[in-house]
Design a protein around this motif. Structure first.
Motif, PDB file in Angstrom:
ATOM      1  N   LEU A 121       0.854  -1.184   0.000  1.00  0.00           N
ATOM      2  CA  LEU A 121       0.000   0.000   0.000  1.00  0.00           C
ATOM      3  C   LEU A 121       0.886   1.228   0.000  1.00  0.00           C
ATOM      4  CD1 LEU A 121      -0.314   1.512   3.071  1.00  0.00           C
ATOM      5  CD2 LEU A 121      -1.445  -0.625   3.537  1.00  0.00           C
ATOM      6  N   GLY A 122       0.477   2.192  -0.805  1.00  0.00           N
ATOM      7  CA  GLY A 122       1.257   3.422  -0.922  1.00  0.00           C
ATOM      8  C   GLY A 122       1.230   3.952  -2.341  1.00  0.00           C
ATOM      9  N   HIS A 123       2.043   4.961  -2.568  1.00  0.00           N
ATOM     10  CA  HIS A 123       2.154   5.541  -3.911  1.00  0.00           C
ATOM     11  C   HIS A 123       3.121   4.708  -4.759  1.00  0.00           C
ATOM     12  CE1 HIS A 123       0.446   8.876  -1.614  1.00  0.00           C
ATOM     13  NE2 HIS A 123      -0.064   9.264  -2.759  1.00  0.00           N
ATOM     14  N   ARG A 124       2.706   4.380  -5.965  1.00  0.00           N
ATOM     15  CA  ARG A 124       3.532   3.538  -6.841  1.00  0.00           C
ATOM     16  C   ARG A 124       4.628   4.405  -7.458  1.00  0.00           C
ATOM     17  NH1 ARG A 124      -1.670   0.187  -9.059  1.00  0.00           N
ATOM     18  NH2 ARG A 124      -2.181   2.193  -9.985  1.00  0.00           N
ATOM     19  N   VAL A 125       5.631   4.710  -6.655  1.00  0.00           N
ATOM     20  CA  VAL A 125       6.656   5.682  -7.073  1.00  0.00           C
ATOM     21  C   VAL A 125       7.537   5.150  -8.191  1.00  0.00           C
ATOM     22  CG1 VAL A 125       6.707   6.931  -4.879  1.00  0.00           C
ATOM     23  CG2 VAL A 125       8.125   4.895  -5.153  1.00  0.00           C
TER      24      VAL A 125
ATOM     25  N   GLY B 173       2.963   6.539 -10.014  1.00  0.00           N
ATOM     26  CA  GLY B 173       2.876   7.499  -8.919  1.00  0.00           C
ATOM     27  C   GLY B 173       1.544   7.543  -8.194  1.00  0.00           C
ATOM     28  N   SER B 174       0.560   6.779  -8.649  1.00  0.00           N
ATOM     29  CA  SER B 174      -0.756   6.822  -8.020  1.00  0.00           C
ATOM     30  C   SER B 174      -0.764   5.981  -6.741  1.00  0.00           C
ATOM     31  CB  SER B 174      -1.827   6.319  -8.982  1.00  0.00           C
ATOM     32  OG  SER B 174      -1.584   4.970  -9.334  1.00  0.00           O
ATOM     33  N   PHE B 175      -1.742   6.269  -5.870  1.00  0.00           N
ATOM     34  CA  PHE B 175      -1.855   5.513  -4.620  1.00  0.00           C
ATOM     35  C   PHE B 175      -2.587   4.207  -4.890  1.00  0.00           C
ATOM     36  CE2 PHE B 175      -3.681   4.155  -0.624  1.00  0.00           C
ATOM     37  CZ  PHE B 175      -2.621   4.356   0.254  1.00  0.00           C
TER      38      PHE B 175
END
Length: 268
Positions: A204-208, A212-214
């Protein structure tokens, strides 16, 4: 409107998380009166009933926030005409602008009021806010310890960005609302699909490393579960690593394979 029932004892509170301290407050009553607010829950709404065998009755905060302490007690007497005993935690507050507390309740209610003292576990006070703080820092071990169970969230399966199955590993992408989410990162987890639990590794988190989306997504370890729709539940067992950026998809894939291997060890 008066509720026709034979309930003689109630516990009152928000009971967010139904953690170890909440279980002590609710242990010896007929029903639980839950003050329901909005957002950032450990256990939203009716889902609290999963963690108790007591009757759960809901008061929505926006509907009762203007009641004075005296009016609130009058409402309890009306809704529970056979009420003889009320149990609350030591920090219970009620009535408009929190004008009433546990002691006030004892003054206004003409029968028994039981006040449960603060509960600690190994020197750590058991509070929902403490558990949330542990989750935000990724300390799943302590959060689960104070909950007395594994922290769980629920979400609806939604389409992902399509990279997983093609270039990385297949995942279920979830839309999760109302829950307090843990620190961004990768977790050893269990995923419930239908009535079955599966070992999994969840992110879980931002797909950096990609768009870049959460996202909240989970990979079922060692199984091809095919197409899944509807609601899915995740239980968090351990933080494997924090979220970080990878320069190439190949490096990300190598790390995901390592995450899967580490998750297997945690879940063994």
């Amino acid at each position: 409107m008066k509720i026709q029932n034979n309930i003689r004892s109630i516990a009152i509170g928000s009971f967010d998380g139904m953690h170890l301290a909440h279980r002590q407050v609710t242990a010896d009553v007929d029903a639980i009166v839950i003050i329901e607010r909005n957002g950032g829950y450990l256990t939203p709404g009716y889902k609290r009933s999963r963690y108790t065998d007591k009757i759960c009755c809901f008061y929505f905060f926006d509907k009762i926030r203007s009641l004075s302490p005296r009016d609130f007690v009058a409402k309890l007497k009306e809704d529970f005409p056979h009420l003889e005993r009320i149990v609350v935690g030591y920090d219970f507050a009620f009535g408009k602008e929190k004008a009433g507390n546990a002691e006030t309740l004892g003054e206004l209610f003409d029968k028994e009021v039981v006040i449960v003292n603060e509960i600690s576990l190994e020197g750590v006070p058991v509070h929902s806010r403490t558990i949330k703080a542990y989750l935000r820092e990724g300390n799943i071990f302590m959060a689960n310890k104070l909950l007395g169970r594994s922290y769980a969230i629920e979400g609806r399966v939604v389409p992902g960005q399509g990279l997983g199955r093609e270039s990385l590993v297949s995942t279920l992408n979830l839309k999760v609302e109302h829950y307090q989410l843990p620190l961004e990162g990768v977790y050893a987890s269990r995923t419930k699909i239908g009535k079955s639990w599966h070992p999994s590794v969840s992110f879980l988190g931002h797909r950096v490393s990609t768009d870049g989306s959460f996202a909240v997504e989970t990979h079922i370890i060692g199984e091809d579960i095919g197409s899944v729709e509807g609601q899915v539940m995740l239980e968090f067992k351990a933080l494997l690593r924090r979220n970080r950026k990878f320069e190439t998809l190949e490096k990300l894939k190598v790390q995901i394979e390592e995450d899967i291997a580490n998750a297997k060890k945690c879940l063994a």
